[in-house]
Design an enzyme around this catalytic site. Sequence first.
Site, PDB file in Angstrom:
ATOM      1  N   HIS A  80      30.088  36.137  -9.369  1.00 37.50           N
ATOM      2  CA  HIS A  80      30.166  36.903 -10.621  1.00 37.50           C
ATOM      3  C   HIS A  80      28.826  37.560 -10.946  1.00 37.50           C
ATOM      4  CE1 HIS A  80      33.643  34.017 -11.843  1.00 37.50           C
ATOM      5  NE2 HIS A  80      33.952  34.814 -10.835  1.00 37.50           N
ATOM      6  N   HIS A 125      40.269  40.157 -11.704  1.00 38.30           N
ATOM      7  CA  HIS A 125      39.280  39.141 -11.357  1.00 38.30           C
ATOM      8  C   HIS A 125      39.041  39.102  -9.839  1.00 38.30           C
ATOM      9  CE1 HIS A 125      36.812  35.673 -12.512  1.00 38.30           C
ATOM     10  NE2 HIS A 125      36.985  35.373 -11.239  1.00 38.30           N
ATOM     11  N   ASP A 136      35.490  39.405  -7.879  1.00 40.95           N
ATOM     12  CA  ASP A 136      35.025  38.466  -6.855  1.00 40.95           C
ATOM     13  C   ASP A 136      34.699  39.197  -5.551  1.00 40.95           C
ATOM     14  OD1 ASP A 136      35.284  36.261  -8.496  1.00 40.95           O
ATOM     15  OD2 ASP A 136      37.250  35.691  -7.729  1.00 40.95           O
ATOM     16  N   HIS A 162      37.877  34.356  -0.910  1.00 38.27           N
ATOM     17  CA  HIS A 162      36.443  34.355  -0.606  1.00 38.27           C
ATOM     18  C   HIS A 162      36.164  34.266   0.892  1.00 38.27           C
ATOM     19  CE1 HIS A 162      35.134  34.379  -4.693  1.00 38.27           C
ATOM     20  NE2 HIS A 162      35.886  33.343  -4.987  1.00 38.27           N
TER      21      HIS A 162
HETATM   22 ZN   LIG Z   1      35.741  34.641  -9.755  1.00 40.39          ZN
END
Ligand SMILES: [Zn+2]
Length: 274
Positions: A77, A209, A213, A236
């Site tokens: 973030h 969101h 990310d 991720h």
């Molecule tokens: Zn996040």
Amino acid sequence: MIHEQTIRLEAACSGIGLHSGAPVNMRILPAAAGTGIVFRRTDLDGFQIEANSRNVAKVSYATSLMKKGVLISTTEHLLSACVGVGLDNAIVELDNLELPLLDGSAQPFVDMILNAGLRKQRRPRTYYRIRRDLELHEGDKFIGVYPGPGYSVSYAIDFPHPLIGKEVFEVELKNMGLIRGASMDNVIVLTEDSVLNGPLRFQDEFVRHKVLDLIGDLALLGRRIIGRVVANRAGHAMHTAIVSRLLKDPSLWEETTDEHLPTPLSATELRATL
Ligand SMILES: [Zn+2]
């Protein structure tokens, strides 16, 4: 030509890490041109970990950096905020292992950086301009990077929850960027069929969101991309996998200071886009 920037004055905040629950004090300090974003553990004699792909640790729910066994957790973030506001060089001091969660979005980081102000440096900002397509597939997950003007990110999710389902969100980062749009979200706690800590601020808050990310994870390239990024249900691990694939194959991109970015949007245009 766009120049690198650092933070004008130091900025500080305190909070709790999302996954560790650890209290942490954080300071963002100015740094010389060419430094990039460097984390410093003040609780470990100022041990430094550069925000780049070489230091990416095991990645699942959040992105963590590790160097010589020293960890910095949940960097995405803050790094996303740095890209969004155009902060290239800074030292980020932490006295614990995880960044503060704050409201769960990048917005508090954006605000603290903009409140401290940015200072233009002499060095021109270097970009990686994507020259060839690169795609990674993993089951039904997908991420691809393609040549294109500017820097745009498109994300699609399809999550088996009545409030999420299929969502697509796309942003184009023009100079100051639309990060505010991607960042005005929060940590959302889901029950079987509703939101525990809702209401949602945006119908497409979940996918926004994911964009946030992804931008933060791509920052681990150490350079901004000029190109188009498309992701579908990635996470991720895939975000950081495409970063290391890009760095391993320099024929996929060229380094340039010619950003070819269109004129930045005005604040009014920015709001209209969101
Ligand atoms: Zn996040």
